[in-house]
Scaffold this active site. Structure first.
Site, PDB file in Angstrom:
ATOM      1  N   GLU A  22      -1.328   6.285   3.957  1.00  0.00           N
ATOM      2  CA  GLU A  22      -1.042   5.958   2.561  1.00  0.00           C
ATOM      3  C   GLU A  22      -0.775   7.222   1.734  1.00  0.00           C
ATOM      4  O   GLU A  22       0.132   7.250   0.892  1.00  0.00           O
ATOM      5  CB  GLU A  22      -2.210   5.175   1.953  1.00  0.00           C
ATOM      6  CG  GLU A  22      -2.444   3.807   2.569  1.00  0.00           C
ATOM      7  CD  GLU A  22      -1.239   2.895   2.416  1.00  0.00           C
ATOM      8  OE1 GLU A  22      -0.523   3.008   1.402  1.00  0.00           O
ATOM      9  OE2 GLU A  22      -1.008   2.075   3.325  1.00  0.00           O
ATOM     10  N   GLU A  50       7.786   3.973   6.314  1.00  0.00           N
ATOM     11  CA  GLU A  50       6.574   3.690   7.091  1.00  0.00           C
ATOM     12  C   GLU A  50       6.480   4.597   8.311  1.00  0.00           C
ATOM     13  O   GLU A  50       5.399   5.115   8.628  1.00  0.00           O
ATOM     14  CB  GLU A  50       6.545   2.219   7.518  1.00  0.00           C
ATOM     15  CG  GLU A  50       6.363   1.237   6.378  1.00  0.00           C
ATOM     16  CD  GLU A  50       5.099   1.483   5.595  1.00  0.00           C
ATOM     17  OE1 GLU A  50       4.052   1.743   6.228  1.00  0.00           O
ATOM     18  OE2 GLU A  50       5.147   1.430   4.363  1.00  0.00           O
TER      19      GLU A  50
END
Length: 444
Positions: free
Chosen positions: A305, A384
């Site tokens: 994250e 991602e």
């Protein structure tokens, strides 16, 4: 009978527009249905764990996730069909009556079915009916408290803005979006969920060390009580400039998970943070049933994250969003004067600004929105992989590898996807692709 029909090129402009909108709307729906059926075929035919996942996913979990996704697929088909019928009939014939309350009421049965049938059946729902209804009413009230004043101000800006109203409208929506992002976690989210500071301890200390190592300006770490709604897990960060906060769902943490707590209580043991002192029997049961990630895996997830922040993904998404918003307002300014747009939806004598916004943003921009959505999905998947690679550089490849497997298991994510369905819909790469990318540099 057929001779009475006007050729397409002789039809009035409003009829051609209305027909084009309906045609595109159904084309998109049929395309989405085609993709969904391809993926549904995967769910039906893939009944054994793929060779690549044989050592990391057991047959029981694989079958549970397969059945869960089959039920979700069936639900999505029927709810999507209903939404399409509502869109082409209600929005076309009684456009002005499509109020937020009507939408909330008609969507309530689907939400109830999803929560108390689909999610309940597969062990995710943690809500009672009373809690669900209270929550729905609260969400509606909060939404109206935000939506109505913002919409009123936006319409007023459009009315008095002159030829360059689209610039003022865009600046207004930019300010509103930044304010909402700033206050959401501190003032809005706590109206629905309980946020508590992460207690002092090893996990908090390691989070702070990792944040400092990449110059992430962390100020607070919270645990949100997401388990009272669902056993799905998540983590995110928010805040601007030097005031960043991290939020961890209790279902993400082994020592906070309600499932693990219940297991220990059934065994007559007090919950422990480190697991030391547990009997071998209890350890074995917890290993087989426990939910969430251990501390190192939580740090790996946060490393991913924080990679989004460090690599500028958040800023890039904001810039893309605002560029798109500006373009949409500019095109709205160009199209709002076209009377045939309103006539196509039954407004011959008046041109309400709000209706114009709905027509142009929801219908006329539909082709553009579909293309943009696909492009953003492709970009999201790239982000991602980059965030996973960033976690590797922090030395978290091995722990992220195991965390992804655990989270996939906890959330009954089906690890096999039709390539076309996946490419069109999945903002995150399929599990196998992420594991393969991590495996090449996974620490021993």
């Amino acid at each position: 009978m057929w001779a009475s029909l006007d050729p397409l090129w002789e039809m009035p402009a409003e009829k051609r527009i209305f027909g084009a909108v309906l045609l595109f709307s159904w084309t998109v729906y049929l395309w989405e249905t085609f993709l969904a059926q391809r993926q549904r075929r995967i769910y039906k035919t893939t009944t054994h764990v793929p060779m690549e996942l044989g050592q990391i996913i057991d047959s029981e979990t694989f079958e549970k996730s397969r059945l869960y996704q089959l039920d979700k697929s069936t639900f999505s088909f029927w709810s999507g069909l209903y939404s399409e019928m509502e869109g082409t009939i209600t929005q076309s014939l009684v456009f002005l009556l499509m109020a937020t309350l009507f939408s909330a009421l008609t969507g309530l049965p689907w939400s109830l079915y999803n929560t108390f049938v689909i999610e309940e059946k597969h062990g995710f729902n943690q809500q009672t009916l009373g809690f669900f209804m209270k929550d729905a009413i609260k969400k509606f009230i909060v939404t109206q408290c935000i939506l109505l004043p913002v919409s009123s101000l936006l319409l007023y800006i459009i009315k008095i803005g002159g030829d360059y109203f689209f610039i003022y409208a865009w600046l207004f929506t930019l300010v509103v979006s930044l304010v909402l992002v700033t206050i959401y976690a501190d003032y809005i989210a706590p109206l629905f969920d309980k946020f508590t500071p992460l207690p002092e301890g090893k996990l908090k200390q390691e989070i702070e060390i990792m944040a400092k190592s990449i110059d992430f300006p962390l100020t607070k770490v919270y645990v949100v009580e997401g388990s009272k709604r669902s056993s799905h897990s998540n983590a995110y960060f928010y805040g601007f400039f030097k005031n960043k906060r991290i939020v961890l769902f209790d279902t993400l943490l082994e020592e906070y998970s309600v499932l693990n707590k219940d297991l220990r209580e059934e065994s007559g043991m007090e919950p422990r943070n480190d697991g030391e002192g547990d009997s071998e029997e209890i350890k074995a049961k917890v290993k087989n049933k426990k939910q969430g990630c251990n501390n190192e895996e939580v740090l790996a997830v946060l490393g991913h994250e924080l990679g989004h922040w460090k690599l500028g993904h958040t800023i890039k998404n904001i810039i893309i969003s605002q560029m798109n918003s500006f373009l949409c307002f500019f095109l709205f300014a160009v199209l709002i004067g076209r009377k045939e747009l309103f006539a196509a939806f039954g407004f011959f004598d008046s041109q309400p600004t709000l209706i114009g916004l709905l027509i142009i943003f929801q219908f006329i921009f539909s082709p553009y929105n579909e293309v943009l959505s696909f492009c953003l999905t492709v970009l999201s998947r790239r982000f991602e992989f980059q965030a996973d690679a960033f976690a590797k550089k922090l030395g978290k490849a091995k722990d992220l590898y195991s965390a992804l497997i655990k989270l996939n298991k906890d959330n009954l994510g089906f690890p096999v996807s039709d390539w076309l369905f996946s490419m069109w819909h999945y903002s995150h790469p399929p599990l196998i692709e992420r594991l393969q990318a991590l495996k090449n540099s996974k620490q021993d």
